[in-house]
Design a protein around this motif. Structure first.
Motif, PDB file in Angstrom:
ATOM      1  N   VAL A 109       0.752  -1.496  -0.049  1.00  0.00           N
ATOM      2  CA  VAL A 109      -0.043   0.488   0.077  1.00  0.00           C
ATOM      3  C   VAL A 109       1.167   1.405   0.606  1.00  0.00           C
ATOM      4  N   SER A 110       1.868   1.074   1.110  1.00  0.00           N
ATOM      5  CA  SER A 110       2.539   2.479   1.185  1.00  0.00           C
ATOM      6  C   SER A 110       3.283   2.882  -0.790  1.00  0.00           C
ATOM      7  N   ILE A 111       4.241   1.839  -1.283  1.00  0.00           N
ATOM      8  CA  ILE A 111       4.846   1.588  -2.356  1.00  0.00           C
ATOM      9  C   ILE A 111       3.756   2.359  -3.172  1.00  0.00           C
ATOM     10  N   LEU A 112       2.547   2.314  -3.199  1.00  0.00           N
ATOM     11  CA  LEU A 112       1.187   1.966  -4.251  1.00  0.00           C
ATOM     12  C   LEU A 112       1.059   3.792  -4.176  1.00  0.00           C
ATOM     13  N   PHE A 113       0.867   3.678  -3.085  1.00  0.00           N
ATOM     14  CA  PHE A 113       0.327   5.302  -2.200  1.00  0.00           C
ATOM     15  C   PHE A 113       1.779   6.143  -3.177  1.00  0.00           C
ATOM     16  N   THR A 114       3.002   5.608  -2.667  1.00  0.00           N
ATOM     17  CA  THR A 114       4.378   7.220  -3.014  1.00  0.00           C
ATOM     18  C   THR A 114       4.002   6.904  -4.822  1.00  0.00           C
ATOM     19  N   ILE A 115       3.633   5.549  -5.318  1.00  0.00           N
ATOM     20  CA  ILE A 115       3.593   5.966  -7.060  1.00  0.00           C
ATOM     21  C   ILE A 115       2.154   6.964  -7.052  1.00  0.00           C
ATOM     22  N   LEU A 116       1.473   6.356  -6.577  1.00  0.00           N
ATOM     23  CA  LEU A 116       0.093   7.495  -7.156  1.00  0.00           C
ATOM     24  C   LEU A 116       0.726   8.871  -6.981  1.00  0.00           C
ATOM     25  N   MET A 117       1.397   9.577  -5.885  1.00  0.00           N
ATOM     26  CA  MET A 117       1.649  11.337  -5.060  1.00  0.00           C
ATOM     27  C   MET A 117       2.884  10.898  -6.396  1.00  0.00           C
ATOM     28  N   MET A 118       3.748  10.133  -6.639  1.00  0.00           N
ATOM     29  CA  MET A 118       4.906  11.079  -7.346  1.00  0.00           C
ATOM     30  C   MET A 118       4.409  11.427  -9.143  1.00  0.00           C
ATOM     31  N   ILE A 119       2.722  10.450  -9.200  1.00  0.00           N
ATOM     32  CA  ILE A 119       2.421  10.532 -10.517  1.00  0.00           C
ATOM     33  C   ILE A 119       1.351  11.722 -11.231  1.00  0.00           C
ATOM     34  N   THR A 120       0.836  12.003  -9.556  1.00  0.00           N
ATOM     35  CA  THR A 120       0.170  13.415  -9.237  1.00  0.00           C
ATOM     36  C   THR A 120       0.614  14.734  -9.666  1.00  0.00           C
TER      37      THR A 120
END
Length: 49
Positions: free
Chosen positions: A35-46
């Motif tokens: 979950v933390s990895i996915l959240f980090t990737i989503l934050m980088m994309i945004t």
């Protein structure tokens, strides 16, 4: 009625062996990491957009 549910949950948790409890905890750690990895990737994309 809630007391009965709590008693049932306690009875169920006592049936688990220490090994089962450890495996469950490790599984939760893996889920938290994913979950933390996915959240980090989503934050980088945004941030890029």
């Amino acid at each position: 009625m809630t007391d009965e549910k709590k008693d049932d949950e306690v009875a169920e948790s006592q049936k688990l062996s220490p090994r089962d409890k450890k495996e469950i905890e490790e599984g939760l750690c893996v889920n938290c990491a994913l979950v933390s990895i996915l959240f980090t990737i989503l934050m980088m994309i945004t941030m890029v957009l």
